[in-house]
Design a protein around this motif. Structure first.
Motif, short mmCIF file in Angstrom:
data_model
loop_
_atom_site.label_atom_id
_atom_site.label_comp_id
_atom_site.label_asym_id
_atom_site.label_seq_id
_atom_site.Cartn_x
_atom_site.Cartn_y
_atom_site.Cartn_z
N GLY A 57 0.81 -1.22 0.00
CA GLY A 57 0.00 0.00 0.00
C GLY A 57 0.84 1.26 0.00
O GLY A 57 0.54 2.22 -0.73
N ILE A 58 1.90 1.27 0.81
CA ILE A 58 2.78 2.44 0.86
C ILE A 58 3.48 2.64 -0.48
O ILE A 58 3.60 3.78 -0.97
CB ILE A 58 3.81 2.29 2.00
CG1 ILE A 58 3.11 2.35 3.36
CG2 ILE A 58 4.88 3.39 1.91
CD1 ILE A 58 4.04 2.08 4.53
N MET A 59 3.94 1.55 -1.08
CA MET A 59 4.59 1.66 -2.38
C MET A 59 3.64 2.25 -3.42
O MET A 59 4.03 3.10 -4.23
CB MET A 59 5.09 0.28 -2.82
CG MET A 59 6.29 -0.21 -2.03
SD MET A 59 6.64 -2.00 -2.21
CE MET A 59 6.90 -2.10 -3.98
N GLY A 60 2.39 1.80 -3.40
CA GLY A 60 1.40 2.32 -4.34
C GLY A 60 1.09 3.78 -4.10
O GLY A 60 0.99 4.58 -5.04
N LEU A 61 0.94 4.16 -2.82
CA LEU A 61 0.64 5.55 -2.49
C LEU A 61 1.78 6.48 -2.88
O LEU A 61 1.55 7.56 -3.44
CB LEU A 61 0.34 5.67 -1.00
CG LEU A 61 -1.03 5.19 -0.52
CD1 LEU A 61 -1.12 5.27 1.00
CD2 LEU A 61 -2.15 6.01 -1.17
N PHE A 68 5.12 -1.92 -10.52
CA PHE A 68 4.26 -3.06 -10.79
C PHE A 68 5.02 -4.37 -10.69
O PHE A 68 4.60 -5.31 -10.00
CB PHE A 68 3.61 -2.93 -12.18
CG PHE A 68 2.80 -4.13 -12.58
CD1 PHE A 68 1.50 -4.28 -12.13
CD2 PHE A 68 3.34 -5.12 -13.40
CE1 PHE A 68 0.75 -5.40 -12.48
CE2 PHE A 68 2.59 -6.23 -13.75
CZ PHE A 68 1.29 -6.37 -13.30
N PHE A 69 6.14 -4.47 -11.37
CA PHE A 69 6.89 -5.71 -11.36
C PHE A 69 7.56 -5.97 -10.01
O PHE A 69 7.74 -7.13 -9.61
CB PHE A 69 7.92 -5.73 -12.49
CG PHE A 69 7.31 -5.97 -13.84
CD1 PHE A 69 6.81 -7.22 -14.17
CD2 PHE A 69 7.19 -4.94 -14.76
CE1 PHE A 69 6.23 -7.45 -15.41
CE2 PHE A 69 6.62 -5.16 -16.00
CZ PHE A 69 6.13 -6.41 -16.33
N ASN A 70 7.93 -4.89 -9.31
CA ASN A 70 8.49 -5.09 -7.97
C ASN A 70 7.43 -5.65 -7.02
O ASN A 70 7.71 -6.53 -6.20
CB ASN A 70 9.06 -3.79 -7.43
CG ASN A 70 10.53 -3.64 -7.72
OD1 ASN A 70 11.22 -4.61 -8.01
ND2 ASN A 70 11.04 -2.43 -7.65
N VAL A 71 6.21 -5.12 -7.09
CA VAL A 71 5.13 -5.64 -6.26
C VAL A 71 4.85 -7.09 -6.61
O VAL A 71 4.69 -7.95 -5.74
CB VAL A 71 3.85 -4.78 -6.43
CG1 VAL A 71 2.64 -5.49 -5.81
CG2 VAL A 71 4.04 -3.42 -5.79
N ALA A 113 12.16 -1.82 -4.56
CA ALA A 113 12.09 -2.93 -3.61
C ALA A 113 12.81 -4.18 -4.08
O ALA A 113 12.73 -5.22 -3.43
CB ALA A 113 10.63 -3.27 -3.32
N SER A 114 13.53 -4.11 -5.19
CA SER A 114 14.22 -5.30 -5.70
C SER A 114 15.26 -5.83 -4.71
O SER A 114 15.53 -7.03 -4.68
CB SER A 114 14.89 -5.00 -7.04
OG SER A 114 13.92 -4.77 -8.03
N ASN A 135 9.78 -17.83 -4.99
CA ASN A 135 9.03 -17.42 -6.16
C ASN A 135 9.47 -16.06 -6.62
O ASN A 135 9.93 -15.24 -5.86
CB ASN A 135 7.52 -17.33 -5.85
CG ASN A 135 6.94 -18.64 -5.43
OD1 ASN A 135 6.83 -19.56 -6.21
ND2 ASN A 135 6.58 -18.74 -4.15
N GLY A 136 9.28 -15.81 -7.89
CA GLY A 136 9.42 -14.46 -8.41
C GLY A 136 10.86 -14.07 -8.68
O GLY A 136 11.81 -14.71 -8.27
#
Length: 276
Positions: free
Chosen positions: A26-30, A74-77, A127-128, A268-269
């Motif tokens: 949420g914080i990353m999006g905000l 987007f890809f980091n999330v 966030a990588s 994963n990811g």
């Protein structure tokens, strides 16, 4: 209408996240939305080595939360959610906060020192670094159970090395990505998994005290999908350290030391560029 197993798996993974994972996303999006209104948001929070040396210490904590553009966030999330949610479910919400702090600060400090050593001032963000730290952690855990994986019928690699291959692949395909930021995050994850950064794992007494304080105000129930330490212990892997898995370990290793409960793996990811 029937839903495909793949869509259902995505819904199960991203639809009901534990508390801190939800807060971080949420914080990353905000912050990304705020950055569309003012680019100064990113400039103030990104890891700028020169700014850190001149008093911007907060950047060592905030840089994983800001991103360059929509595709970056987007890809980091997408990469972070599987590993962070699994980590929180087996570590606990309170302890996960402490780990994320050190998974941010330690690579950040090393990055700043490296920049100072080579007279560089490349700004990094995203966030990588967290993704690579958590990938390394889970790769070590998987290695303690299954030492090799097969790329094909004739080629096998140590399980612990899978994040290294991801690191090299991203460096090859995205040469503008922050290789050093990714590498430092990866190394910190390995160090934590092997028990070389015990400070990153909050003492049990402190976790208990924080959870008790939250419980007094009924916050552990009020906070959606809060993972208590007791609940998290049910997801932790039991490893018999009398069996040599080929990984150097000590009694303090959170990956290899027996911690009780029944666990699950969550490697994963893959990461996105940490910086520009």
């Amino acid at each position: 209408m029937m839903r495909s197993p793949q869509l259902q798996a995505l819904k199960d993974r991203y639809g009901a996240l534990p508390y801190i994972t939800t807060v971080v996303v949420g914080i990353m999006g905000l912050l990304y939305c705020f950055s569309l209104l003012s680019s100064s948001v990113t400039k103030v929070l990104a890891l700028n080595p020169s700014a850190v040396l001149h008093g911007g210490i907060h950047r060592l904590i905030t840089y994983p939360l800001v991103h360059q553009d929509f595709f970056h966030v987007f890809f980091n999330v997408f990469a972070l959610v599987p590993v962070l949610s699994s980590f929180e479910e087996e570590t606990g919400t309170v302890a996960t906060v402490g780990c994320l702090y050190f998974f941010s600060v330690i690579p950040g400090v090393v990055y700043v020192l490296t920049s100072l050593l080579f007279s560089s001032n490349v700004v990094t963000l995203g966030a990588s670094g967290w993704v690579f730290s958590l990938m390394a952690y889970f790769a070590l855990k998987d290695y303690a159970v299954r030492q090799t994986i097969y790329l094909n019928q004739s080629i096998q690699i140590p399980t612990w090395s899978t994040p290294v291959l991801t690191l090299l692949l991203i460096a090859l395909l995205l040469p503008g990505s922050s290789f050093w930021g990714h590498l430092y995050g990866l190394l910190v994850g390995y160090a934590y998994g092997l028990g070389y950064i015990p400070v990153a794992r909050l003492p049990a007494q402190l976790v208990y005290k924080v959870e008790s304080t939250l419980s007094q105000y009924n916050l552990t129930r009020a906070l959606p999908r809060f993972v208590s330490d007791e609940s998290a212990s049910k997801h932790r892997v039991v490893i018999d350290t009398t069996v040599d898995a080929g990984v150097p370990s000590g009694g303090t290793s959170p990956v290899l030391a027996p911690v009780g409960g029944v666990g699950r793996s969550a490697f994963n990811g893959q990461g996105r560029p940490l910086g520009v």
